[in-house]
Design an enzyme around this catalytic site. Structure first.
Site, PDB file in Angstrom:
ATOM      1  N   LYS A   1      40.691  47.250  40.030  1.00  0.00           N
ATOM      2  CA  LYS A   1      41.781  48.236  39.914  1.00  0.00           C
ATOM      3  C   LYS A   1      42.121  48.724  41.319  1.00  0.00           C
ATOM      4  O   LYS A   1      41.658  49.771  41.767  1.00  0.00           O
ATOM      5  CB  LYS A   1      41.366  49.379  38.983  1.00  0.00           C
ATOM      6  CG  LYS A   1      42.546  50.148  38.420  1.00  0.00           C
ATOM      7  CD  LYS A   1      42.134  51.054  37.275  1.00  0.00           C
ATOM      8  CE  LYS A   1      43.234  52.001  36.853  1.00  0.00           C
ATOM      9  NZ  LYS A   1      44.450  51.369  36.340  1.00  0.00           N
TER      10      LYS A   1
ATOM     11  N   ARG B   1      33.490  51.620  36.979  1.00  0.00           N
ATOM     12  CA  ARG B   1      34.542  50.650  37.309  1.00  0.00           C
ATOM     13  C   ARG B   1      35.121  50.918  38.702  1.00  0.00           C
ATOM     14  O   ARG B   1      35.411  49.982  39.444  1.00  0.00           O
ATOM     15  CB  ARG B   1      35.654  50.672  36.249  1.00  0.00           C
ATOM     16  CG  ARG B   1      36.661  49.532  36.449  1.00  0.00           C
ATOM     17  CD  ARG B   1      37.628  49.412  35.296  1.00  0.00           C
ATOM     18  NE  ARG B   1      38.520  50.566  35.198  1.00  0.00           N
ATOM     19  CZ  ARG B   1      39.400  50.760  34.225  1.00  0.00           C
ATOM     20  NH1 ARG B   1      39.513  49.872  33.246  1.00  0.00           N
ATOM     21  NH2 ARG B   1      40.163  51.828  34.206  1.00  0.00           N
TER      22      ARG B   1
ATOM     23  N   GLU C   1      48.217  40.692  29.697  1.00  0.00           N
ATOM     24  CA  GLU C   1      48.182  42.131  29.403  1.00  0.00           C
ATOM     25  C   GLU C   1      49.560  42.714  29.706  1.00  0.00           C
ATOM     26  O   GLU C   1      50.440  42.025  30.218  1.00  0.00           O
ATOM     27  CB  GLU C   1      47.104  42.830  30.234  1.00  0.00           C
ATOM     28  CG  GLU C   1      47.303  42.693  31.735  1.00  0.00           C
ATOM     29  CD  GLU C   1      46.183  43.334  32.563  1.00  0.00           C
ATOM     30  OE1 GLU C   1      45.472  44.226  32.070  1.00  0.00           O
ATOM     31  OE2 GLU C   1      46.047  42.935  33.734  1.00  0.00           O
TER      32      GLU C   1
HETATM   33  N1  PMP Z   1      45.616  46.840  32.409  1.00  0.00           N
HETATM   34  C1  PMP Z   1      46.148  47.367  33.518  1.00  0.00           C
HETATM   35  C2  PMP Z   1      46.878  46.482  34.454  1.00  0.00           C
HETATM   36  C3  PMP Z   1      45.989  48.741  33.779  1.00  0.00           C
HETATM   37  O1  PMP Z   1      46.514  49.273  34.884  1.00  0.00           O
HETATM   38  C4  PMP Z   1      45.283  49.549  32.867  1.00  0.00           C
HETATM   39  C5  PMP Z   1      45.066  51.001  33.149  1.00  0.00           C
HETATM   40  N2  PMP Z   1      46.252  51.754  33.098  1.00  0.00           N
HETATM   41  C6  PMP Z   1      44.785  48.954  31.692  1.00  0.00           C
HETATM   42  C7  PMP Z   1      44.956  47.585  31.512  1.00  0.00           C
HETATM   43  C8  PMP Z   1      44.041  49.747  30.673  1.00  0.00           C
HETATM   44  O2  PMP Z   1      42.800  50.171  31.169  1.00  0.00           O
HETATM   45  P1  PMP Z   1      42.104  51.522  30.706  1.00  0.00           P
HETATM   46  O3  PMP Z   1      42.028  51.473  29.222  1.00  0.00           O
HETATM   47  O4  PMP Z   1      40.777  51.512  31.354  1.00  0.00           O
HETATM   48  O5  PMP Z   1      42.984  52.633  31.168  1.00  0.00           O
END
Ligand code: PMP
Length: 287
Positions: free
Chosen positions: A149, A50, A182
């Site tokens: 990200k 990622r 989210e």
């Molecule tokens: N959404 C956002 C905006 C995030 O920053 C994150 C990570 N902290 C997630 C979802 C969750 O992703 P992951 O499970 O890969 O940490």
């Protein structure tokens, strides 16, 4: 503390980036949040994939291989005796001029921090978290794709400030269509008729790695996993709700704005998945 910076382990006080770095000036860069459990990096490949995908989307070339980034994460953990903690690899655009042009930046800066993280108090994992729905919408994919990200977290920080102002720790963000997207740093799930429902990529979200783990856990446990968009009303009316993220892991949500979710305690599906999640960590299984 030692920080891995451009191939070297340096003292935290010496781990510095230039004020001319476009990561600092414009939030131009990418990062990851990774966990290490029992001395084993959790889903290392998925995180590094990622990171490289995010970098590619902003036309940023990481001057290391994926394997070298994994080794950098291992080195940062080892140097700080971190066997259970949190790892933060960051790639900035590097030093450039006082203009936006990213291609005038000479060399990306890569650093990796290994430390502890506690996002929410323990009792919230047992009793559930209260959240609000933020007025700030999640950045539309056509503006700055949430699937990348990037170091641009201001949109999420607006949501976080709204949460803190409202006296809670997390906010749910909607997309420009008013659908649930989210949380500011976590993915969201609801339970309806015993099925787990989560917004799809098209809702404008970061495709969480913990989210992918939960999908796997649903399949293993005979719980139907449905990716589709839903509006806030469905969230208020849900039987259960929970959030997932690398730092947060799996955390139940028992209140959204003024509405109690279910009976106000973490529901059976959430509790089952929470247990399965910790078992999955111990198993060392890769996605
Ligand atoms: N959404 C956002 C905006 C995030 O920053 C994150 C990570 N902290 C997630 C979802 C969750 O992703 P992951 O499970 O890969 O940490």
């Amino acid at each position: 503390m030692k920080v891995w910076l451009n191939g070297q382990l340096v003292d935290a006080e010496e781990a510095k980036v230039s004020v001319f770095d476009h990561g600092v000036l414009y939030g131009d860069g990418v990062f990851e949040g990774v966990r290490i459990y029992g001395g084993r990096i959790f889903q290392a490949k998925a995180h590094v994939d990622r990171l490289f995908a995010s970098a590619a989307r902003i036309r940023l070339e990481i001057p290391y291989t994926k394997q070298q980034i994994i080794e950098a994460m291992e080195a940062a953990c080892e140097a700080n005796d971190v066997t259970d903690g949190y790892i933060r690899p960051v790639v900035t655009r590097g030093t450039g001029t006082l203009g936006l042009d990213p291609f005038k930046c000479k060399e990306p800066v890569v650093f990796v921090i290994a430390d502890d993280i506690t996002l929410y108090p323990r009792e919230m994992y047992e009793n559930g978290l209260a959240v609000i729905i933020a007025r700030t919408i999640r950045t539309p994919a056509r503006a700055a794709d949430p699937a990348v990200k990037s170091l641009n977290y201001l949109n999420n920080i607006y949501g976080k400030i709204e949460a803190i102002d409202a006296g809670v720790m997390e906010a749910i963000m909607l997309n420009e269509r008013g659908e649930v997207a989210e949380a500011t740093g976590d993915n969201i799930f609801i339970v309806e008729d015993g099925n787990v429902i989560t917004p799809p990529a098209e809702a404008g979200i970061l495709l969480g790695i913990t989210r992918a783990v939960v999908k796997r856990l649903c399949e293993k446990n005979g719980v139907e996993f449905i990716e589709r968009s839903f509006m806030p009303k469905e969230l208020y009316d849900a039987e259960e709700c929970f959030l997932t993220g690398t730092a947060a892991e799996v955390i139940p949500v028992t209140r959204v704005d003024e509405t109690t979710i279910g009976d106000g305690t973490p529901g059976p599906v959430t509790r089952k998945l929470l247990g399965a999640f910790h078992e999955f960590i111990r198993s060392g299984e890769e996605l």
